[in-house]
Design a protein around this motif. Sequence first.
Motif, PDB file in Angstrom:
ATOM      1  N   VAL A   1      34.299  21.775  59.879  1.00  0.00           N
ATOM      2  CA  VAL A   1      35.742  21.341  59.958  1.00  0.00           C
ATOM      3  C   VAL A   1      36.569  22.623  59.845  1.00  0.00           C
ATOM      4  N   HIS A   2      36.081  23.511  58.875  1.00  0.00           N
ATOM      5  CA  HIS A   2      36.978  24.611  58.710  1.00  0.00           C
ATOM      6  C   HIS A   2      37.000  25.750  59.733  1.00  0.00           C
ATOM      7  N   GLN A   3      36.002  25.425  60.801  1.00  0.00           N
ATOM      8  CA  GLN A   3      35.496  26.612  61.956  1.00  0.00           C
ATOM      9  C   GLN A   3      36.084  26.254  63.123  1.00  0.00           C
ATOM     10  N   LEU A   4      36.140  24.934  63.690  1.00  0.00           N
ATOM     11  CA  LEU A   4      36.486  24.436  64.985  1.00  0.00           C
ATOM     12  C   LEU A   4      37.974  24.465  65.153  1.00  0.00           C
ATOM     13  N   ALA A   5      38.341  24.928  66.435  1.00  0.00           N
ATOM     14  CA  ALA A   5      39.673  24.996  66.454  1.00  0.00           C
ATOM     15  C   ALA A   5      40.375  23.696  66.465  1.00  0.00           C
ATOM     16  N   SER A   6      39.935  22.553  66.930  1.00  0.00           N
ATOM     17  CA  SER A   6      40.836  21.405  66.850  1.00  0.00           C
ATOM     18  C   SER A   6      41.028  20.745  65.205  1.00  0.00           C
ATOM     19  N   TYR A   7      40.238  21.332  64.370  1.00  0.00           N
ATOM     20  CA  TYR A   7      40.325  20.673  62.929  1.00  0.00           C
ATOM     21  C   TYR A   7      40.881  21.907  62.023  1.00  0.00           C
ATOM     22  N   ARG A   8      40.445  22.908  62.048  1.00  0.00           N
ATOM     23  CA  ARG A   8      40.674  23.933  61.238  1.00  0.00           C
ATOM     24  C   ARG A   8      42.020  24.235  60.568  1.00  0.00           C
ATOM     25  N   SER A   9      43.058  23.810  61.599  1.00  0.00           N
ATOM     26  CA  SER A   9      44.490  24.158  60.965  1.00  0.00           C
ATOM     27  C   SER A   9      44.657  23.048  59.923  1.00  0.00           C
ATOM     28  N   ALA A  10      44.230  21.749  60.177  1.00  0.00           N
ATOM     29  CA  ALA A  10      44.638  20.729  59.171  1.00  0.00           C
ATOM     30  C   ALA A  10      43.866  20.803  57.922  1.00  0.00           C
ATOM     31  N   TRP A  11      42.389  21.461  58.042  1.00  0.00           N
ATOM     32  CA  TRP A  11      41.767  21.640  56.887  1.00  0.00           C
ATOM     33  C   TRP A  11      42.410  22.885  56.024  1.00  0.00           C
ATOM     34  N   LYS A  12      42.744  23.956  56.624  1.00  0.00           N
ATOM     35  CA  LYS A  12      43.479  25.185  56.071  1.00  0.00           C
ATOM     36  C   LYS A  12      44.712  24.831  55.375  1.00  0.00           C
ATOM     37  N   GLU A  13      45.632  23.849  56.129  1.00  0.00           N
ATOM     38  CA  GLU A  13      46.788  23.371  55.401  1.00  0.00           C
ATOM     39  C   GLU A  13      46.588  22.185  54.575  1.00  0.00           C
ATOM     40  N   ARG A  14      45.480  21.787  54.276  1.00  0.00           N
ATOM     41  CA  ARG A  14      44.989  20.783  53.233  1.00  0.00           C
ATOM     42  C   ARG A  14      45.621  19.545  53.275  1.00  0.00           C
ATOM     43  N   ARG A  15      45.476  18.998  54.817  1.00  0.00           N
ATOM     44  CA  ARG A  15      46.118  17.968  55.264  1.00  0.00           C
ATOM     45  C   ARG A  15      45.042  16.822  55.131  1.00  0.00           C
ATOM     46  N   PHE A  16      45.031  16.437  53.933  1.00  0.00           N
ATOM     47  CA  PHE A  16      43.752  15.323  53.388  1.00  0.00           C
ATOM     48  C   PHE A  16      44.565  14.070  53.563  1.00  0.00           C
ATOM     49  N   GLY A  17      43.734  13.031  54.333  1.00  0.00           N
ATOM     50  CA  GLY A  17      44.464  11.610  54.278  1.00  0.00           C
ATOM     51  C   GLY A  17      43.347  10.691  53.903  1.00  0.00           C
ATOM     52  N   LEU A  18      43.757   9.471  54.068  1.00  0.00           N
ATOM     53  CA  LEU A  18      42.681   8.129  53.738  1.00  0.00           C
ATOM     54  C   LEU A  18      42.942   7.274  54.600  1.00  0.00           C
ATOM     55  N   VAL A  19      41.890   6.815  55.537  1.00  0.00           N
ATOM     56  CA  VAL A  19      42.394   5.721  56.559  1.00  0.00           C
ATOM     57  C   VAL A  19      41.622   4.324  55.667  1.00  0.00           C
ATOM     58  N   LEU A  20      42.313   3.396  56.003  1.00  0.00           N
ATOM     59  CA  LEU A  20      42.019   2.410  55.209  1.00  0.00           C
ATOM     60  C   LEU A  20      41.533   1.370  56.296  1.00  0.00           C
ATOM     61  N   ALA A  21      40.216   0.745  55.808  1.00  0.00           N
ATOM     62  CA  ALA A  21      39.460   0.078  56.508  1.00  0.00           C
ATOM     63  C   ALA A  21      39.084  -1.360  56.040  1.00  0.00           C
ATOM     64  N   GLU A  22      38.861  -2.472  56.677  1.00  0.00           N
ATOM     65  CA  GLU A  22      38.291  -3.561  56.093  1.00  0.00           C
ATOM     66  C   GLU A  22      36.933  -3.255  56.382  1.00  0.00           C
ATOM     67  N   GLN A  23      36.554  -3.012  57.702  1.00  0.00           N
ATOM     68  CA  GLN A  23      35.015  -2.777  57.886  1.00  0.00           C
ATOM     69  C   GLN A  23      35.014  -1.534  58.895  1.00  0.00           C
ATOM     70  N   PHE A  24      34.098  -0.774  58.888  1.00  0.00           N
ATOM     71  CA  PHE A  24      33.844   0.309  59.783  1.00  0.00           C
ATOM     72  C   PHE A  24      32.452  -0.142  60.406  1.00  0.00           C
ATOM     73  N   PHE A  25      32.265   0.323  61.750  1.00  0.00           N
ATOM     74  CA  PHE A  25      31.108  -0.078  62.519  1.00  0.00           C
ATOM     75  C   PHE A  25      30.174   0.915  62.863  1.00  0.00           C
ATOM     76  N   GLU A  26      29.055   0.630  62.747  1.00  0.00           N
ATOM     77  CA  GLU A  26      27.873   1.875  63.245  1.00  0.00           C
ATOM     78  C   GLU A  26      26.760   1.025  64.016  1.00  0.00           C
ATOM     79  N   PRO A  27      26.091   1.734  64.790  1.00  0.00           N
ATOM     80  CA  PRO A  27      25.071   1.009  65.810  1.00  0.00           C
ATOM     81  C   PRO A  27      23.965   0.982  64.911  1.00  0.00           C
TER      82      PRO A  27
END
Length: 209
Positions: free
Chosen positions: A81-107
């Motif tokens: 996450v700290h390396q890829l262009a799509s994500y590294r700015s959010a990681w560097k700036e410590r933009r940490f969040g919480l997604v709130l789910a009742e359920q999450f789905f996996e195959p």
Amino acid sequence: MCSNYQPIKRSNNPWVKNHFGIDLPDADWKGHTWPMDKAPFIFMDKGVLRCELGKFGLEPFWAASKPNFGRRTYNARSETVHQLASYRSAWKERRFGLVLAEQFFEPIYREAKPDWAAISRKDNEPTAIGSIWESYIDAKTGEVIRSFSMLTLNADDHPFMQQFHEPGKEKRSVVIVEPGDFNKWLNANHDQARGLIKLPNGNALEYEV
């Protein structure tokens, strides 16, 4: 990985109020979330705790002109996450969040055929999934655009999460943050965040098909 989930229900606003001291957004969201859909998430913005709707699929400001960019950024591998262009700015700036789910789905595969397993907490509380987030202002409308990506990690040896995904392929799990760690995660430095990126307590989860 997690490509879809059931976001927190408005009826669980008291749970949000109890844990965070704020309310769910005064807006509507779908009962089932797929990439590019909007759903509530918790985040710190300039020292202020917020709960707002964001797009499922991280969208950096430089991707604003790229339609459906978030369809390939809804999960972020914690290892890179700290390396890829799509994500590294959010990681560097410590933009940490919480997604709130009742359920999450996996195959889950049975006799080589996939089906969706709905995963939830045994205590019936919402699941808080560790995420990173981005924000920018739409140049045409002036609207603030927020988006997020769920963090994932390898789960090949996890007794619960290894049940999911295609046989022979790598198993991945979203990062589940426990209630006692909510504030720690939202305010973490990088070392603290790395310490909170861990596999979930498998005994705390259950699934149904």
